[in-house]
Motif scaffolding. Structure first.
Motif, PDB file in Angstrom:
ATOM      1  N   LYS A 104      40.043  34.545  36.386  1.00 59.69           N
ATOM      2  CA  LYS A 104      40.350  34.843  37.791  1.00 59.69           C
ATOM      3  C   LYS A 104      41.483  33.964  38.324  1.00 59.69           C
ATOM      4  O   LYS A 104      41.440  32.746  38.191  1.00 59.69           O
ATOM      5  N   TYR A 156      41.774  35.708  44.794  1.00 56.20           N
ATOM      6  CA  TYR A 156      40.824  36.809  44.641  1.00 56.20           C
ATOM      7  C   TYR A 156      39.423  36.287  44.929  1.00 56.20           C
ATOM      8  O   TYR A 156      39.068  35.180  44.517  1.00 56.20           O
ATOM      9  N   GLN A 170      32.422  41.029  47.173  1.00 65.75           N
ATOM     10  CA  GLN A 170      32.972  42.062  48.047  1.00 65.75           C
ATOM     11  C   GLN A 170      34.275  41.600  48.702  1.00 65.75           C
ATOM     12  O   GLN A 170      34.471  40.419  48.950  1.00 65.75           O
ATOM     13  N   ALA A 171      35.159  42.578  48.973  1.00 66.90           N
ATOM     14  CA  ALA A 171      36.415  42.269  49.667  1.00 66.90           C
ATOM     15  C   ALA A 171      36.106  41.606  51.010  1.00 66.90           C
ATOM     16  O   ALA A 171      35.167  41.989  51.695  1.00 66.90           O
ATOM     17  N   GLN A 177      41.394  40.728  47.947  1.00 63.34           N
ATOM     18  CA  GLN A 177      40.912  41.672  46.949  1.00 63.34           C
ATOM     19  C   GLN A 177      39.761  41.080  46.142  1.00 63.34           C
ATOM     20  O   GLN A 177      39.800  39.908  45.776  1.00 63.34           O
ATOM     21  N   PRO A 178      38.746  41.884  45.806  1.00 66.29           N
ATOM     22  CA  PRO A 178      37.708  41.401  44.888  1.00 66.29           C
ATOM     23  C   PRO A 178      38.245  41.327  43.459  1.00 66.29           C
ATOM     24  O   PRO A 178      39.107  42.131  43.060  1.00 66.29           O
ATOM     25  N   VAL A 225      37.068  42.218  40.718  1.00 67.14           N
ATOM     26  CA  VAL A 225      36.822  43.390  39.865  1.00 67.14           C
ATOM     27  C   VAL A 225      38.021  44.342  39.845  1.00 67.14           C
ATOM     28  O   VAL A 225      38.183  45.117  38.895  1.00 67.14           O
ATOM     29  N   THR A 226      38.890  44.274  40.861  1.00 69.21           N
ATOM     30  CA  THR A 226      40.069  45.156  40.870  1.00 69.21           C
ATOM     31  C   THR A 226      41.036  44.815  39.735  1.00 69.21           C
ATOM     32  O   THR A 226      41.909  45.619  39.403  1.00 69.21           O
ATOM     33  N   LEU A 227      40.892  43.636  39.142  1.00 68.95           N
ATOM     34  CA  LEU A 227      41.744  43.251  38.008  1.00 68.95           C
ATOM     35  C   LEU A 227      41.266  43.868  36.694  1.00 68.95           C
ATOM     36  O   LEU A 227      41.985  43.810  35.685  1.00 68.95           O
ATOM     37  N   GLN A 287      41.092  46.579  34.592  1.00 69.23           N
ATOM     38  CA  GLN A 287      41.722  47.871  34.343  1.00 69.23           C
ATOM     39  C   GLN A 287      42.374  47.828  32.968  1.00 69.23           C
ATOM     40  O   GLN A 287      42.527  46.747  32.379  1.00 69.23           O
ATOM     41  N   SER A 289      45.319  45.348  32.121  1.00 72.07           N
ATOM     42  CA  SER A 289      45.092  43.895  32.116  1.00 72.07           C
ATOM     43  C   SER A 289      44.072  43.473  31.068  1.00 72.07           C
ATOM     44  O   SER A 289      43.636  42.323  31.053  1.00 72.07           O
ATOM     45  N   LEU A 341      32.988  50.367  35.120  1.00 68.75           N
ATOM     46  CA  LEU A 341      33.107  49.720  36.425  1.00 68.75           C
ATOM     47  C   LEU A 341      31.894  49.999  37.303  1.00 68.75           C
ATOM     48  O   LEU A 341      31.677  49.308  38.295  1.00 68.75           O
TER      49      LEU A 341
END
Length: 257
Positions: free
Chosen positions: A75, A79, A83-84, A89-90, A92-94, A96, A99, A115
């Motif tokens: 991390k 971030y 939760q946001a 941004q949380p 977890v959005t990373l 993908q 990445s 997810l």
């Protein structure tokens, strides 16, 4: 002559969690799907069970569990873990495809279904970096953040002391280091014993077995230190290793915390 007291009972979801089969939330899902039997009968939501009850779980539940993933993320600062909040941004959005670390040895492929229900097993402050665990597996979450968890978390913490920003080790009194190891309280509750040592003249190494909110920063404040940088490098037997900042990998089949 009075009747003997009935044996104590426990909620079925709690019993399943105590047996290490799943989390309570996961147990409720299994019960709702009819995957749990108690003494041969399909269990109901909220059911109480005696200690001697025979509990059986449908193989479908095991199959679902086998598909659940645990993800290790490096991390970055900026971030939030969960939760946001406040426009941040949380983490977890990373998670993908682009990445996903190329050095991941697990050979698992990323799929959007991974997810679903992916949640952080523990916090890492917005201004901290390092190893964050995100999991779909209730057993992993319980091991890391359950009430009885004793899993070690290791941090490298860069500090300053008043105007002293270099060779803090020489200036900082040994009594302060002793207090960091044992004797501090937060929110009126004493902290568990910690391992705290100088890693280099400006950086401390903390090993904790609990995770109070902003714990290390608040501990340092109590002895006059200011945290300049904080990085988590290990949780249990799993290390951050060579995982690059902002990238992630799967917890491998032969790894455990």
């Amino acid at each position: 002559m009075s009747d003997s007291a009935p044996p104590p009972t426990t909620r079925l979801n709690k019993r399943l969690a105590e047996l290490g089969l799943c989390s309570r939330r996961e147990a409720d899902e299994w019960i709702a799907r009819g995957w749990v039997r108690v003494d041969g009968q399909v269990a109901g939501m909220g059911q109480q069970v005696e200690p001697t009850a025979r509990i059986e779980v449908d193989p479908a539940a095991r199959g679902q569990q086998a598909q659940q993933v645990t993800i290790l993320l490096h991390k970055p600062v900026g971030y939030v873990s969960g939760q946001a909040e406040d426009g941040y941004q949380p983490a977890v959005t990373l998670v993908q495809a682009r990445s996903h670390w190329r050095g991941d040895g697990s050979r698992q492929r990323f799929a959007p279904a991974q997810l679903r229900g992916l949640a952080p097993a523990g916090r890492l402050d917005i201004d901290s970096t390092g190893l964050l665990v995100l999991t779909q597996d209730g057993r992993v979450a319980r091991r890391l953040i359950g009430e009885d968890s004793e899993v070690e978390k290791e941090y490298l913490v860069r500090v300053s002391w008043g105007e002293v920003a270099s060779d803090v080790q020489s200036a900082f009194p040994p009594a302060g280091l002793a207090r960091l190891r044992h004797g501090l309280s937060l929110d009126g509750r004493p902290l568990k014993r910690a391992r705290v040592d100088w890693q280099n003249p400006e950086q401390l190494r903390f090993v904790l077995t609990e995770g109070r909110k902003r714990q290390i920063r608040r501990m340092c404040e109590l002895v006059g230190l200011k945290v300049v940088g904080l990085k988590r490098v290990r949780i249990g037997r799993v290390t951050l290793g060579q995982l690059p900042l902002g990238q992630w990998r799967y917890l491998g089949p032969h790894e455990s915390f």
